[in-house]
Each structure stands twice: as structure tokens, then as C-alpha cells.
Design a protein around this motif. Sequence first.
Motif, PDB file in Angstrom:
ATOM      1  N   ASP A   1      -4.832   3.221   7.708  1.00  0.00           N
ATOM      2  CA  ASP A   1      -4.827   2.186   6.667  1.00  0.00           C
ATOM      3  C   ASP A   1      -5.181   2.764   5.292  1.00  0.00           C
ATOM      4  O   ASP A   1      -5.126   2.052   4.288  1.00  0.00           O
ATOM      5  CB  ASP A   1      -5.824   1.079   7.007  1.00  0.00           C
TER       6      ASP A   1
ATOM      7  N   TYR B   1       3.087 -10.636   7.640  1.00  0.00           N
ATOM      8  CA  TYR B   1       2.357  -9.383   7.721  1.00  0.00           C
ATOM      9  C   TYR B   1       3.226  -8.264   8.273  1.00  0.00           C
ATOM     10  O   TYR B   1       4.127  -8.501   9.076  1.00  0.00           O
ATOM     11  CB  TYR B   1       1.140  -9.533   8.645  1.00  0.00           C
TER      12      TYR B   1
ATOM     13  N   VAL C   1       2.422  -4.937   2.923  1.00  0.00           N
ATOM     14  CA  VAL C   1       1.358  -5.174   3.885  1.00  0.00           C
ATOM     15  C   VAL C   1       1.291  -6.653   4.261  1.00  0.00           C
ATOM     16  O   VAL C   1       1.265  -7.010   5.444  1.00  0.00           O
ATOM     17  CB  VAL C   1      -0.002  -4.728   3.320  1.00  0.00           C
TER      18      VAL C   1
ATOM     19  N   TYR D   1      -3.885   0.371  -2.539  1.00  0.00           N
ATOM     20  CA  TYR D   1      -3.398  -0.986  -2.300  1.00  0.00           C
ATOM     21  C   TYR D   1      -3.072  -1.642  -3.639  1.00  0.00           C
ATOM     22  O   TYR D   1      -3.904  -1.670  -4.552  1.00  0.00           O
ATOM     23  CB  TYR D   1      -4.450  -1.789  -1.541  1.00  0.00           C
TER      24      TYR D   1
ATOM     25  N   ARG E   1       0.841  -1.192   0.000  1.00  0.00           N
ATOM     26  CA  ARG E   1       0.000   0.000   0.000  1.00  0.00           C
ATOM     27  C   ARG E   1       0.876   1.242   0.000  1.00  0.00           C
ATOM     28  O   ARG E   1       2.029   1.215   0.438  1.00  0.00           O
ATOM     29  CB  ARG E   1      -0.949   0.021   1.209  1.00  0.00           C
TER      30      ARG E   1
END
Length: 126
Positions: A90, A59, A48, A94, A38
Motif C-alpha cells: 500500500d 474500490y 484506489v 496518495y 496512489r
Amino acid sequence: QVQLVESGGGLVQPGGSLRLSCAASGSIFKINTMSWYRQAPGEQRELVATTTTSANTKYADSVKGRFTVSRHNTSNTVMYLQMNSLKPEDTGVYFCNAEIFENAYDLGGYRFLDLWGQGTLVTVSS
């Protein structure tokens, strides 16, 4: 021509959920590692989540326990990112990335591609 297409982005409130999809198409022999990256406005692109062919996953610390990366149970060409408990940080575009072996009949074998999708925008805001 092999390509990756992401979908599923959108606007969601903090605490909400989204599921992103990444579909590979074309003359594909094999796909190895697939990953989600991202990029927030004004920031560098960051990793990510990653999933390998043996279903190993990794992760970023910032998403552990909230995001889950997976591949389709029968098609190795589709990857998902389930995002829960979303936070404003967030927010970003992406991108899907995949290590793909493309059929190369002109070469009598395969061609390796490190391929990126066009990205899908996720906005977490109230």
C-alpha cells in the motif's frame, strides 16, 4: 483559486491504520465525484477508491474490505480514506482527485475543473 489539499500520510507498520483527508477550498459551486489514487515508486498511478454525490462507492480489488472512502457528513468539500490492515504494497503517494464546478462570475456561470491535490506519502514498513 480552487485547490485540493491532502493530509494524514505518514509511516505505519504493517497491519496498522491511517486516515487520509482531502479538503477542497475556493469558490466552489458543486463537487461531483471525488476519488483517491496512489502511485508507488516506479509504478503508474492507480485508482484506489471513488465516491459520488449519491454516496456510491467503488474500490480497487486490492483494497476492498480494508479501505473505506467517505465524505464529511455536513461538508461536501471534504473526503476521507480510512485505511486499515495496511500492507507494504500500500506504500505510495496518495492523491485526491475531484470533479469541481467553480463559480465563474466572469462567465456568468460555472467552470468545470478536474483537479488534483499535491499528494501525501504513505509508507507501510516495519
